[in-house]
Enzyme design. Structure first.
Site, PDB file in Angstrom:
ATOM      1  N   LYS A   1      33.430 127.862 -68.521  1.00  7.17           N
ATOM      2  CA  LYS A   1      34.420 127.218 -69.377  1.00  7.17           C
ATOM      3  C   LYS A   1      33.758 126.824 -70.683  1.00  7.17           C
ATOM      4  O   LYS A   1      32.545 126.616 -70.658  1.00  7.17           O
ATOM      5  CB  LYS A   1      35.050 125.992 -68.716  1.00  7.17           C
ATOM      6  CG  LYS A   1      34.106 125.005 -68.036  1.00  7.17           C
ATOM      7  CD  LYS A   1      32.963 124.386 -68.750  1.00  7.17           C
ATOM      8  CE  LYS A   1      33.217 123.544 -69.951  1.00  7.17           C
ATOM      9  NZ  LYS A   1      31.976 123.002 -70.556  1.00  7.17           N
TER      10      LYS A   1
ATOM     11  N   TYR B   1      37.577 119.166 -69.717  1.00  7.82           N
ATOM     12  CA  TYR B   1      37.696 118.667 -68.332  1.00  7.82           C
ATOM     13  C   TYR B   1      38.941 117.794 -68.189  1.00  7.82           C
ATOM     14  O   TYR B   1      39.644 117.861 -67.178  1.00  7.82           O
ATOM     15  CB  TYR B   1      36.450 117.867 -67.944  1.00  7.82           C
ATOM     16  CG  TYR B   1      35.242 118.734 -67.709  1.00  7.82           C
ATOM     17  CD1 TYR B   1      34.950 119.221 -66.438  1.00  7.82           C
ATOM     18  CD2 TYR B   1      34.396 119.073 -68.748  1.00  7.82           C
ATOM     19  CE1 TYR B   1      33.845 120.021 -66.212  1.00  7.82           C
ATOM     20  CE2 TYR B   1      33.281 119.870 -68.533  1.00  7.82           C
ATOM     21  CZ  TYR B   1      33.013 120.345 -67.263  1.00  7.82           C
ATOM     22  OH  TYR B   1      31.927 121.147 -67.047  1.00  7.82           O
TER      23      TYR B   1
HETATM   24  P1  NDP Z   1      22.106 126.559 -72.925  1.00  8.30           P
HETATM   25  O1  NDP Z   1      22.015 126.473 -74.401  1.00  8.30           O
HETATM   26  O2  NDP Z   1      21.185 125.723 -72.121  1.00  8.30           O
HETATM   27  O3  NDP Z   1      21.918 128.082 -72.448  1.00  8.30           O
HETATM   28  C1  NDP Z   1      22.595 129.144 -73.021  1.00  8.30           C
HETATM   29  C2  NDP Z   1      21.818 130.425 -72.756  1.00  8.30           C
HETATM   30  O4  NDP Z   1      22.557 131.512 -73.308  1.00  8.30           O
HETATM   31  C3  NDP Z   1      20.458 130.482 -73.452  1.00  8.30           C
HETATM   32  O5  NDP Z   1      19.437 129.879 -72.706  1.00  8.30           O
HETATM   33  C4  NDP Z   1      20.246 131.976 -73.593  1.00  8.30           C
HETATM   34  O6  NDP Z   1      19.750 132.481 -72.358  1.00  8.30           O
HETATM   35  C5  NDP Z   1      21.650 132.522 -73.729  1.00  8.30           C
HETATM   36  N1  NDP Z   1      21.975 132.907 -75.107  1.00  8.30           N
HETATM   37  C6  NDP Z   1      22.274 134.172 -75.511  1.00  8.30           C
HETATM   38  N2  NDP Z   1      22.511 134.204 -76.825  1.00  8.30           N
HETATM   39  C7  NDP Z   1      22.326 132.952 -77.297  1.00  8.30           C
HETATM   40  C8  NDP Z   1      22.422 132.377 -78.591  1.00  8.30           C
HETATM   41  N3  NDP Z   1      22.785 133.107 -79.673  1.00  8.30           N
HETATM   42  N4  NDP Z   1      22.157 131.077 -78.732  1.00  8.30           N
HETATM   43  C9  NDP Z   1      21.823 130.337 -77.656  1.00  8.30           C
HETATM   44  N5  NDP Z   1      21.732 130.825 -76.400  1.00  8.30           N
HETATM   45  C10 NDP Z   1      21.977 132.139 -76.215  1.00  8.30           C
HETATM   46  O7  NDP Z   1      23.619 126.252 -72.529  1.00  8.30           O
HETATM   47  P2  NDP Z   1      24.213 125.751 -71.130  1.00  8.30           P
HETATM   48  O8  NDP Z   1      23.516 126.437 -70.038  1.00  8.30           O
HETATM   49  O9  NDP Z   1      24.273 124.279 -71.105  1.00  8.30           O
HETATM   50  O10 NDP Z   1      25.738 126.265 -71.261  1.00  8.30           O
HETATM   51  C11 NDP Z   1      26.082 127.626 -71.127  1.00  8.30           C
HETATM   52  C12 NDP Z   1      27.584 127.745 -70.816  1.00  8.30           C
HETATM   53  O11 NDP Z   1      27.875 127.040 -69.624  1.00  8.30           O
HETATM   54  C13 NDP Z   1      28.513 127.167 -71.874  1.00  8.30           C
HETATM   55  O12 NDP Z   1      29.654 127.980 -71.967  1.00  8.30           O
HETATM   56  C14 NDP Z   1      28.908 125.805 -71.320  1.00  8.30           C
HETATM   57  O13 NDP Z   1      30.189 125.377 -71.758  1.00  8.30           O
HETATM   58  C15 NDP Z   1      28.922 126.091 -69.842  1.00  8.30           C
HETATM   59  N6  NDP Z   1      28.615 124.889 -69.035  1.00  8.30           N
HETATM   60  C16 NDP Z   1      29.414 124.617 -67.967  1.00  8.30           C
HETATM   61  C17 NDP Z   1      29.152 123.542 -67.162  1.00  8.30           C
HETATM   62  C18 NDP Z   1      29.944 123.311 -65.940  1.00  8.30           C
HETATM   63  O14 NDP Z   1      29.799 122.280 -65.313  1.00  8.30           O
HETATM   64  N7  NDP Z   1      30.808 124.245 -65.553  1.00  8.30           N
HETATM   65  C19 NDP Z   1      28.068 122.597 -67.467  1.00  8.30           C
HETATM   66  C20 NDP Z   1      27.233 123.014 -68.582  1.00  8.30           C
HETATM   67  C21 NDP Z   1      27.527 124.109 -69.346  1.00  8.30           C
HETATM   68  P3  NDP Z   1      18.588 133.596 -72.317  1.00  8.30           P
HETATM   69  O15 NDP Z   1      17.379 132.967 -72.946  1.00  8.30           O
HETATM   70  O16 NDP Z   1      18.444 133.864 -70.877  1.00  8.30           O
HETATM   71  O17 NDP Z   1      19.092 134.765 -73.104  1.00  8.30           O
END
Ligand code: NDP
Length: 368
Positions: free
Chosen positions: A133, A216
């Site tokens: 989401k 949420y």
């Molecule tokens: P992070 O910033 O921690 O991680 C995002 C990951 O996406 C990065 O580590 C990277 O992984 C990858 N990525 C690819 N392209 C990009 C870019 N241009 N800039 C940054 N990151 C990039 O985010 P979160 O893990 O906190 O959130 C990710 C998703 O999950 C969002 O959509 C958020 O809304 C959702 N979310 C949902 C939650 C829930 O409870 N359902 C809770 C927290 C977040 P890599 O290095 O492996 O390429």
């Protein structure tokens, strides 16, 4: 193996003391059922700290591949979770991912602005998709994702984990049963202090408090009230002296009005200590869900009429394991998913109406 008991003349019956073949007589063995194979795409905080560990508690889901822009990190995680290193892909390795038949589902855990592109690619590669989401940044992107799933004959589910979480599910049930009479208002808040740098503070990456934490309350209002809102009003604040908020607001408050007359008053902020709760008011009482949107620690309280407030105790579950197993079961056993793309689209339409209400200052009708 049952051993006979013998009764010596005039004595107490003899029974075998130790199990004769060394196996406890009523040992319960797990039922072996096929597990769906998952590829996790985007190895950030959520994937590394919550989703990958949750496979350990899942019954129908196993991690079989990772997709990342950082191969070193991905290889370390692959080793930790027993994933073959040949199943570690980059974002451009779509063809190889498509050929890997062990992958049934791709879990898209990327910044919001990348959800649509990578969901569509994974669907076109013949995989089912669970997308985090908010489903996407615009309703047009959401529609493209839904159309792509239909064209590919694959399932698309949005990761609304609270639909699989017992406390939130109990509130849905209580409200449906009229436990607190007719619903009148819903008050909900979800906020946190978001430190820079963070994808949530970037407009290009689809950040902002409404689509991150505010969603949420929007989603909970629907599953509590059981209706779609007709109009929204909203106001936002962006402090000029806080460099985190150059591109997105710090705080937004928004009111949703439903056809039955129920009002939902919600707020969300990136500038407050963690606070996540909702309260539903009905004609005969109220329900409070503390830590409503957190990963764990939900507390449910209910007051009916003049009775004392009660606390309802339920067995907690791992939200991510429950959500992933629901999707795996829908594929393996057949059946609909509880949180399909259409639900994600409905929320993004409400977010678009909130954005417009902030811009115009007036009430805005939610598009159908
Ligand atoms: P992070 O910033 O921690 O991680 C995002 C990951 O996406 C990065 O580590 C990277 O992984 C990858 N990525 C690819 N392209 C990009 C870019 N241009 N800039 C940054 N990151 C990039 O985010 P979160 O893990 O906190 O959130 C990710 C998703 O999950 C969002 O959509 C958020 O809304 C959702 N979310 C949902 C939650 C829930 O409870 N359902 C809770 C927290 C977040 P890599 O290095 O492996 O390429």
């Amino acid at each position: 193996m049952m051993a006979e008991s013998r009764v010596p003349a005039g004595g107490t019956p003899e029974v075998p003391l130790a199990p004769p073949d060394r196996q406890p007589p009523d040992l319960e063995l797990p039922q072996v059922r096929r597990k769906a194979g998952w590829a996790v795409m985007g190895l950030g905080v959520l994937a590394a700290e919550e989703i990958l560990p949750a496979f350990g508690q899942a019954q129908r889901s196993r991690p079989v591949a990772l997709v990342s822009g950082h191969a070193d990190k991905a290889r370390k995680l692959a080793e930790a979770y027993g994933i073959d290193e040949t199943a570690v892909y980059g974002y451009e390795d779509g063809a190889a991912l498509a050929r890997n038949d062990a992958i049934d589902i791709v879990y898209v855990v990327l910044p919001n602005s990348l959800h649509a592109e990578h969901t569509v690619k994974a669907l076109e590669a013949g995989k089912h998709v669970l997308c985090e989401k908010p489903m996407a940044v615009t309703s047009a992107e959401c529609q493209r994702m839904i159309d792509a799933a239909r064209a590919a004959g694959r399932k698309l589910m949005i990761a609304y984990r609270l639909h699989y979480e017992p406390f939130n599910m109990k509130v849905m049930e209580l409200c449906r049963q009229g436990a607190i009479g007719r619903l009148k208002t819903f008050v909900s808040s979800n906020g946190q202090n978001t430190e820079a740098p963070n994808i949530r503070l970037s407009r290009d990456l689809g950040g902002g408090p409404v689509s991150d934490t505010g969603i949420y309350s929007i989603n909970a209002a629907r599953y509590v009230i059981g209706e779609e809102p007709v109009t929204v009003t909203a106001t936002a604040h962006r402090p000029a002296d806080d460099p985190r908020f150059r591109e997105v607001p710090e705080s937004v408050s928004y009111t949703l009005r439903y056809p039955s007359g129920v009002l939902a008053h919600c707020d969300t902020s990136f500038g407050v200590g963690v606070s996540r709760f909702f309260r539903v008011h009905g004609t005969e009482g109220f329900i409070d869900l503390h830590e409503a949107f957190a990963y764990r620690g939900q507390r449910l309280r209910l007051r009916r009429g003049s009775q004392r407030e009660e606390t309802l105790l339920l067995q907690p579950v791992n939200h991510f394991a429950a959500e992933m197993d629901h999707f795996s079961a829908a594929l393996l056993d057949g059946g609909p998913v509880r949180t399909p793309g259409e639900l994600g689209l409905a929320d993004v339409r409400i977010i678009e109406a909130i954005d417009e209400a902030i811009r115009t200052g007036g009430p805005v009708e939610v598009a159908r």
